[in-house]
Write a protein that holds these residues in place. Sequence first.
Motif, short mmCIF file in Angstrom:
data_model
loop_
_atom_site.label_atom_id
_atom_site.label_comp_id
_atom_site.label_asym_id
_atom_site.label_seq_id
_atom_site.Cartn_x
_atom_site.Cartn_y
_atom_site.Cartn_z
N ASP A 113 0.38 62.25 16.26
CA ASP A 113 1.25 61.15 15.85
C ASP A 113 2.24 60.80 16.96
N LEU A 114 2.82 61.79 17.58
CA LEU A 114 3.85 61.56 18.59
C LEU A 114 3.31 61.08 19.93
N HIS A 115 2.13 61.52 20.30
CA HIS A 115 1.67 61.31 21.67
C HIS A 115 0.52 60.32 21.84
N HIS A 116 0.09 59.69 20.75
CA HIS A 116 -1.03 58.75 20.87
C HIS A 116 -0.72 57.45 20.16
N ASP A 117 -1.09 56.36 20.83
CA ASP A 117 -0.97 55.04 20.23
C ASP A 117 -2.19 54.78 19.36
N ASP A 118 -2.04 53.83 18.44
CA ASP A 118 -3.13 53.52 17.53
C ASP A 118 -4.43 53.18 18.25
N ASP A 119 -4.33 52.49 19.38
CA ASP A 119 -5.55 52.09 20.10
C ASP A 119 -6.28 53.27 20.73
N GLU A 120 -5.68 54.43 20.75
CA GLU A 120 -6.33 55.64 21.27
C GLU A 120 -7.04 56.45 20.19
N PHE A 121 -6.83 56.09 18.94
CA PHE A 121 -7.35 56.90 17.85
C PHE A 121 -8.88 56.92 17.78
N ARG A 122 -9.51 55.85 18.18
CA ARG A 122 -10.99 55.84 18.15
C ARG A 122 -11.54 56.97 19.04
N ALA A 123 -10.93 57.19 20.19
CA ALA A 123 -11.37 58.26 21.09
C ALA A 123 -11.07 59.65 20.53
N LEU A 124 -10.16 59.73 19.58
CA LEU A 124 -9.79 61.00 18.97
C LEU A 124 -10.60 61.32 17.72
N GLU A 125 -11.60 60.51 17.45
CA GLU A 125 -12.38 60.67 16.22
C GLU A 125 -12.91 62.09 15.99
N PRO A 126 -13.50 62.76 17.00
CA PRO A 126 -13.98 64.13 16.74
C PRO A 126 -12.86 65.08 16.29
N THR A 127 -11.69 64.96 16.88
CA THR A 127 -10.56 65.80 16.50
C THR A 127 -10.10 65.47 15.09
N LEU A 128 -10.03 64.20 14.77
CA LEU A 128 -9.59 63.80 13.44
C LEU A 128 -10.61 64.19 12.36
N GLU A 129 -11.88 64.17 12.69
CA GLU A 129 -12.89 64.63 11.73
C GLU A 129 -12.77 66.14 11.50
N THR A 130 -12.42 66.88 12.52
CA THR A 130 -12.18 68.32 12.35
C THR A 130 -10.98 68.55 11.45
N LEU A 131 -9.92 67.77 11.65
CA LEU A 131 -8.75 67.86 10.77
C LEU A 131 -9.15 67.54 9.33
N ARG A 132 -9.98 66.53 9.16
CA ARG A 132 -10.42 66.14 7.81
C ARG A 132 -11.20 67.28 7.14
N ARG A 133 -12.04 67.96 7.92
CA ARG A 133 -12.79 69.09 7.35
C ARG A 133 -11.85 70.20 6.90
#
Length: 72
Positions: A23-43
Motif C-alpha cells: 500500500d505504501l510503496h506502490h501506485d495503483d498502476d503498478e498493481f497489475r505487475a504485482l498480481e502473483p504476490t497479491l494472489e499469494t496474499l489472497r490464498r
Amino acid sequence: MTIDQTTAKVLTDLLRELSSELDLHHDDDEFRALEPTLETLRRAATLMADAGLKAPEVYHHVMRRFERSTRS
C-alpha cells in the motif's frame, strides 16, 4: 480447517506487514505487475477465512485497490 494460535498470528502479521508495504510503496498502476504476490496474499487470507479468522483491514484495502486497478 483449524489453524493453531501461533500460525494464525504469523499469518495475520504477514498479511498486515506485506499489505502495508504494498500500500505504501506502490501506485495503483503498478498493481497489475504485482498480481502473483497479491494472489499469494489472497490464498493466505482464504486459509484464514476457512479457519474462521479475519484478515487485517489493510489486506482488504490493498485488495480493493488491486481490483480497481485491474478492472480496466
